[in-house]
Design a protein around this motif. Structure first.
Motif, PDB file in Angstrom:
ATOM      1  N   SER A  29       0.698  -1.127  -0.032  1.00 56.27           N
ATOM      2  CA  SER A  29      -0.025  -0.082  -0.013  1.00 56.27           C
ATOM      3  C   SER A  29       0.839   1.208   0.044  1.00 56.27           C
ATOM      4  CB  SER A  29      -1.028   0.003   1.272  1.00 56.27           C
ATOM      5  OG  SER A  29      -0.181   0.468   2.269  1.00 56.27           O
ATOM      6  N   ALA A  70      -1.590  -2.663   3.320  1.00 58.46           N
ATOM      7  CA  ALA A  70      -2.322  -2.003   4.534  1.00 58.46           C
ATOM      8  C   ALA A  70      -2.530  -2.889   5.658  1.00 58.46           C
ATOM      9  CB  ALA A  70      -3.360  -1.192   4.226  1.00 58.46           C
ATOM     10  N   LEU A  99     -10.905  -5.210   1.498  1.00 57.39           N
ATOM     11  CA  LEU A  99     -11.761  -3.867   1.087  1.00 57.39           C
ATOM     12  C   LEU A  99     -11.884  -3.092   2.126  1.00 57.39           C
ATOM     13  CD1 LEU A  99     -14.105  -3.002  -0.522  1.00 57.39           C
ATOM     14  CD2 LEU A  99     -15.865  -4.543   0.742  1.00 57.39           C
ATOM     15  N   GLU A 100     -11.980  -3.335   3.337  1.00 55.36           N
ATOM     16  CA  GLU A 100     -12.173  -2.259   4.309  1.00 55.36           C
ATOM     17  C   GLU A 100     -10.818  -1.435   4.541  1.00 55.36           C
ATOM     18  OE1 GLU A 100     -13.834  -4.183   8.031  1.00 55.36           O
ATOM     19  OE2 GLU A 100     -15.520  -4.653   7.131  1.00 55.36           O
ATOM     20  N   GLU A 103     -11.087   0.730   1.610  1.00 54.87           N
ATOM     21  CA  GLU A 103     -11.954   1.803   1.669  1.00 54.87           C
ATOM     22  C   GLU A 103     -11.423   2.840   2.936  1.00 54.87           C
ATOM     23  OE1 GLU A 103     -16.200  -0.497   0.771  1.00 54.87           O
ATOM     24  OE2 GLU A 103     -15.492  -0.626   2.775  1.00 54.87           O
ATOM     25  N   ALA A 104     -10.579   2.431   3.835  1.00 53.08           N
ATOM     26  CA  ALA A 104     -10.162   3.432   4.842  1.00 53.08           C
ATOM     27  C   ALA A 104      -9.469   4.432   4.415  1.00 53.08           C
ATOM     28  CB  ALA A 104      -9.548   2.619   6.008  1.00 53.08           C
ATOM     29  N   GLY A 107     -12.110   5.373   0.592  1.00 52.21           N
ATOM     30  CA  GLY A 107     -13.367   5.822   0.820  1.00 52.21           C
ATOM     31  C   GLY A 107     -14.291   4.616   0.031  1.00 52.21           C
ATOM     32  N   LEU A 108     -15.682   4.838   0.437  1.00 51.57           N
ATOM     33  CA  LEU A 108     -16.748   3.976  -0.018  1.00 51.57           C
ATOM     34  C   LEU A 108     -17.173   4.251  -1.386  1.00 51.57           C
ATOM     35  CD1 LEU A 108     -19.009   3.962   3.223  1.00 51.57           C
ATOM     36  CD2 LEU A 108     -17.816   1.968   2.535  1.00 51.57           C
ATOM     37  N   ILE A 109     -17.305   3.320  -2.315  1.00 54.54           N
ATOM     38  CA  ILE A 109     -17.796   3.335  -3.543  1.00 54.54           C
ATOM     39  C   ILE A 109     -18.710   2.380  -4.018  1.00 54.54           C
ATOM     40  CG2 ILE A 109     -15.827   4.839  -4.501  1.00 54.54           C
ATOM     41  CD1 ILE A 109     -15.139   1.967  -5.706  1.00 54.54           C
ATOM     42  N   ASN A 110     -19.471   2.694  -5.023  1.00 50.10           N
ATOM     43  CA  ASN A 110     -20.583   1.646  -5.647  1.00 50.10           C
ATOM     44  C   ASN A 110     -19.705   0.401  -6.270  1.00 50.10           C
ATOM     45  OD1 ASN A 110     -23.157   2.454  -4.878  1.00 50.10           O
ATOM     46  ND2 ASN A 110     -22.681   4.090  -6.234  1.00 50.10           N
ATOM     47  N   LEU A 111     -20.195  -0.685  -6.044  1.00 46.46           N
ATOM     48  CA  LEU A 111     -19.476  -1.965  -6.836  1.00 46.46           C
ATOM     49  C   LEU A 111     -19.674  -1.261  -8.531  1.00 46.46           C
ATOM     50  CD1 LEU A 111     -21.912  -4.832  -5.264  1.00 46.46           C
ATOM     51  CD2 LEU A 111     -19.396  -4.935  -5.321  1.00 46.46           C
ATOM     52  N   PHE A 121     -14.822  -4.052  -7.464  1.00 45.21           N
ATOM     53  CA  PHE A 121     -14.806  -2.337  -7.123  1.00 45.21           C
ATOM     54  C   PHE A 121     -13.670  -1.708  -7.994  1.00 45.21           C
ATOM     55  CE2 PHE A 121     -16.611  -4.142  -3.355  1.00 45.21           C
ATOM     56  CZ  PHE A 121     -17.745  -3.275  -2.855  1.00 45.21           C
TER      57      PHE A 121
END
Lengths: 419, 150
Positions: A29, A70, A99-100, A103-104, A107-111, A121
């Motif tokens: 990462s 990460a 995934l988490e 996302e940390a 950020g969150l996104i749509n599939l 993703f």
């Protein structure tokens, strides 16, 4: 006693953290470029001399313990010249954890895609594009991960551009009230010229939406719309059902700033609609406001040719600084007027210029052209007569053409591209 | 106290910033006609097309504790329509039907050869549940639509 407890707790925390970091030594990462990747492989190679690792290979599969993204262990890393593919193990909820972890940071996104046993993703940023495939082994979906679900993360590292033209987004200011003025039209059987602040932005068009921000330089603006018969099949008059209606809307809050009511169009004479409108913006560009009146400039044609010639030479010479100087003010003002902090527009434009540099081997500038004067002679647009465009770059397999609004800053003797 | 703060700060700095996944979970039964959808779902990605807003991350969508695959909202002349796709779990079907009967009583039922349509109507809310069947037995959800009447 309290101090002793404090230091025990602190040492325990350091130990736990250090142990974890020792087990997870090679963090993908932190890699931000292909060169970084090569550096990491060299490090892995140095610290694992018993393993057969080739840091110069353009297709290297590595399965060394201690690789992670990460904090999420990576079972296998496939490193090529074009991408890096990291695969997690099929245990300990690795897919959920990876995934988490992403996302940390991103950020969150749509599939982007979803299949019965695979979810995908995609994240894009300035340095890399990431695609995460989650393979469901004993899980059902994102709300019911299984411990054996595993993930494949593909990373494509992008070239890093330091040229200001490719980094305009970093200079863009944002405001609370970022008005975006748009002209929306509805019509039947007619075409129209649109003139904003004495600048002809389109002629004989039947498009239905026009961005006006690029032609605004102050809080008070004017618009003139000349509606003409479509002249289809030789007809010179408006069809009996012909009509025109339009509205200037602030797209940020859908507020209608000015409206032209639906009007039936009759006869053959063009019909002119004209109105002033409030064009308040939190930022006004310098644009052509300090431009010289070019209407009586006897050397204007030569200056136009000189500008496009300079552009052609800069492109073929791959002179990045010269290209930056030619386009920066235009690109900056247009992105600022769009209040767009996304990295993609400037990068994409710069990569277009790079591709012209790469593929084109000659350029041709129009010598015969009409000049249209706008905004009291401060802004000009030229219509090539002897060529299809003002400048044509000829390349292997494709041509690239350009034609821009130009102005001449007061005190200067050279034209500049501004829109 | 200061030392405790230092320890907590140290532990925090050593870890990664995490998203509050539990805090983002939304109970769709709480939505009303007046709910500002974008504010209510702040932080959750969505797609918007014309007047329709769709959320499709099942980690954050629940309807009476049942996991919802995706939900879309649309306002029209009759009110606000909330259309849900559910995962094809028979237990979810039994639970949702039981819950809706508990809330609104026995539904109107329209049963066909390969589907069953349930409808619950009140002054404020209409709920329809459509499932696919084989020989009268649940096979999969079609859709669950809640219309909040204006």
């Amino acid at each position: 006693m309290k101090n002793v407890i404090f230091y025990i707790v602190l040492l325990a925390s350091i130990s736990i953290t250090s142990c974890g970091k020792d087990a997870l030594k090679y963090d993908f990462s932190k890699i931000k470029s292909h060169a970084d990747t090569k550096g990491l492989i060299a490090k892995i190679q140095l610290e694992n001399e018993d393993e057969d690792i080739d840091s110069t290979s353009s297709f290297e599969q590595i399965t060394i313990k201690g690789m992670h993204y990460a904090g999420v262990p990576i079972k296998e890393a496939l490193i090529t010249d074009n991408y890096t593919l990291l695969t997690t193990d099929t245990l300990n909820f690795s897919a959920k954890n990876l995934l988490e972890a992403i996302e940390a940071n991103n950020g969150l996104i749509n599939l982007t895609d979803s299949y019965s046993d695979r979810l995908e993703f995609g994240w894009k940023d300035e340095t890399e594009d990431k695609t995460l495939k989650i393979n469901l082994v004993n899980g059902k979906h994102l709300a019911a991960f299984g411990d054996k679900d595993y993930a494949e993360l593909t990373i494509n590292y992008k070239p890093i551009y330091t040229i200001p033209l490719a980094n305009i987004h970093k200079e863009i200011k944002t405001f609370d009230n970022q008005a975006k003025y748009v002209l929306n039209t509805r019509s039947y059987d007619c075409v129209y010229d649109i003139i904003v602040n004495d600048i002809i932005i389109t002629e004989s068009s039947n498009e239905t939406e026009f961005n006006l921000n690029n032609y605004i330089v102050g809080p008070d603006s004017s618009i003139k719309i000349i509606v003409k018969p479509r002249q289809k099949d030789g007809a010179k008059a408006f069809n009996e059902q012909a009509y025109f209606t339009a509205a200037i809307v602030n797209n940020e809050n859908e507020e209608i700033i000015e409206a032209i009511e639906k009007t039936a169009l009759k006869g053959s004479t063009p019909i002119v609609f004209q109105t002033d409108f409030n064009s308040t913006l939190p930022y006004y560009p310098k644009a052509w406001t300090d431009g010289a009146d070019l209407r009586n400039d006897e050397r204007l044609k030569d200056k136009v040719i000189a500008l496009y010639d300079k552009l052609g030479k800069a492109m073929l010479a791959k002179d990045e600084q010269a290209l930056n100087d030619i386009f920066y003010q235009k690109d900056f003002e247009m992105q600022q007027l769009d209040f767009d902090t996304n990295f993609e527009p400037a990068r994409s434009e710069w990569e277009t210029y790079l591709s012209v540099q790469l593929y084109c081997y000659k350029y041709t500038v129009a010598n015969d052209f009409d000049i249209e004067f706008n905004s009291g002679g401060k802004l000009i647009y030229t219509y090539a007569k002897d060529k299809s465009d003002m400048i044509i770059f000829t390349g292997k397999g494709h041509d690239f053409t350009l034609n821009h609004y130009l102005y001449q800053p007061k005190g200067s003797n050279e034209l500049k591209i501004i829109r | 106290m200061k030392k405790l703060t230092i320890i907590l700060l140290f532990i925090t700095l050593c870890g990664y910033a995490q998203i509050d996944y539990k805090g983002l979970v939304k109970n769709l039964e709480d939505i009303t006609f007046e709910t500002d959808i974008k504010t209510h779902f702040k932080g959750i990605p969505f797609k918007e097309e014309y007047s329709q807003i769709e959320f499709s991350d099942e980690r954050f969508l629940r309807f009476y504790d049942i996991i919802v695959d995706k939900v879309s909202f649309e306002n029209n002349w009759g009110g606000r329509t909330m259309t849900m796709k559910l995962f094809n779990e028979k237990s979810d079907y039994n639970n949702i039907k039981t819950k809706l009967i508990e809330l609104y009583g026995e539904p109107e039922i329209n049963e066909r050869s390969s589907s069953i349509f349930y409808e619950w109507k009140t002054d404020k809310v209409n709920t329809t549940l459509r499932i696919k069947t084989e020989e009268g037995i649940f096979t999969e959800f079609d859709e669950l639509v809640v219309t909040l009447i204006q």
